[in-house]
Design a protein around this motif. Sequence first.
Motif, PDB file in Angstrom:
ATOM      1  N   GLY A 235      -1.215   4.127  -4.241  1.00 23.26           N
ATOM      2  CA  GLY A 235      -0.722   3.375  -3.097  1.00 23.26           C
ATOM      3  C   GLY A 235      -0.765   1.880  -3.281  1.00 23.26           C
TER       4      GLY A 235
ATOM      5  N   SER B 118      -3.383  -0.276  -0.685  1.00 24.43           N
ATOM      6  CA  SER B 118      -3.850   1.107  -0.563  1.00 24.43           C
ATOM      7  C   SER B 118      -2.681   1.950  -0.084  1.00 24.43           C
TER       8      SER B 118
ATOM      9  N   GLU C 294      -2.598   3.548   2.702  1.00 23.16           N
ATOM     10  CA  GLU C 294      -2.420   3.236   4.119  1.00 23.16           C
ATOM     11  C   GLU C 294      -1.631   1.935   4.288  1.00 23.16           C
ATOM     12  N   HIS C 295      -1.973   0.933   3.452  1.00 22.38           N
ATOM     13  CA  HIS C 295      -1.261  -0.335   3.527  1.00 22.38           C
ATOM     14  C   HIS C 295       0.196  -0.161   3.129  1.00 22.38           C
ATOM     15  N   ARG C 296       0.430   0.636   2.115  1.00 28.19           N
ATOM     16  CA  ARG C 296       1.802   0.902   1.681  1.00 28.19           C
ATOM     17  C   ARG C 296       2.615   1.480   2.832  1.00 28.19           C
ATOM     18  N   THR C 297       2.053   2.456   3.542  1.00 21.42           N
ATOM     19  CA  THR C 297       2.751   3.062   4.684  1.00 21.42           C
ATOM     20  C   THR C 297       3.011   2.043   5.781  1.00 21.42           C
ATOM     21  N   SER C 298       2.028   1.173   6.034  1.00 19.37           N
ATOM     22  CA  SER C 298       2.186   0.189   7.114  1.00 19.37           C
ATOM     23  C   SER C 298       3.264  -0.845   6.776  1.00 19.37           C
TER      24      SER C 298
END
Length: 400
Positions: A322, A379, A381-385
């Motif tokens: 990620g 990360s 999660e950051h990639r998704t955000s």
Amino acid sequence: MSADDVREAANLLDGVITRTPVVESRALSQLAGARVVLKCENLQRAGSFKVRGAYTRLSRLTSEERERGVVAASAGNHAQGVALAAGMLGIDALVFMPVDAPLPKLSATRGYGAEVRQVGSSVDEALSAARVEAARSGRILIHPFDHADIVAGQGTIALEILEQVPDVGTILVPLGGGGLVAGIAAVLADAAPHVRVVGVQAAQAAAYPGSLDAGRPTAVGLSPTMADGIAIGTPGQVPFGIVAERGVEVRTVSEDLLSRGLLLVLERGKLMVEPAGAAGVAGLLAAAPGEFAGPIVPVLSGGNIDPLVLLRVVQHGLVAAGRYLQLRVRVQDRPGALAALVDTIAAAGANIVQVEHSRTDVSLSVSEVLVNLQVETKSAEHRTSVVERLRQDGFAVDVT
């Protein structure tokens, strides 16, 4: 095979091989919920554990057999081990390697003094050619994993682990043909039967699960895998017998886990490993915290990797973790549109490393431009955000 057979091999190898170090990994220990200690066979002579078995086998040849010379087949690590051992013992060596074998492994094998011939697209095809050559020329075939001397030599790693990490609870072992895991299992069955041994195969080249179900070595079709060192289509009879008899557990891991394991060892452990050498770490990443009793010892079985392959694997590992994002974004072809896109990405806390415009894509309207982006993220999660933020701001985004 017993621990005594392996101890005899250890006596042969004394002063020949390197007693490789163990290195504790705080990062992996935190992930595993137990102490993790890496056994660094990537620092072995010729860059992998293979020289242990090769030297053991060659040193036990008769004078007449040595005169005939030897022939071997390998994707690279066994080739280097045989070439190095043959050079030390004054034996002529011929090695068959696949046509797409990594260039550093080819040059190293030749550098140790062996003749190299490239044939076929896999170790199994190279091995078939080596068998034909042995029958034609009288050379002694030095099988990469299917011989008791090879297995005994590889098993000497277990003796070192028991001395270096005497309270070891679990050993995770990269698994291809089976010589390494069989040698380790043979030692532990006698010397430390409480220690759990887990063989880890690349899911795209996993011959052992089906073979164990069938009760005999069974060929499996191979798919492309970055872990070329353990891409073996059929287990060896000798190691398979030990693995089956000792009840060694076998697990498989994905290409994503292999690349993440390599990246973690490189980045946090400061150790260079090849994808096959990271299989044990990949098996640890796939497990739930606390699943393996500690201390856990993943064997880093080899460190021979083509720098060009390393670049691709590291990028693959960053994506899998990620930390790397490739995007295709449609924007209006007007002043300020690209600046708005860049501002949104910056506001999301990501870093753009490459930008490319395209106005010729057939899917674009006259007023649109396609922007290809490579972005560093922190990360999964950051990639998704980041992607969600772009879509919230009205951008048409495809993740590639």
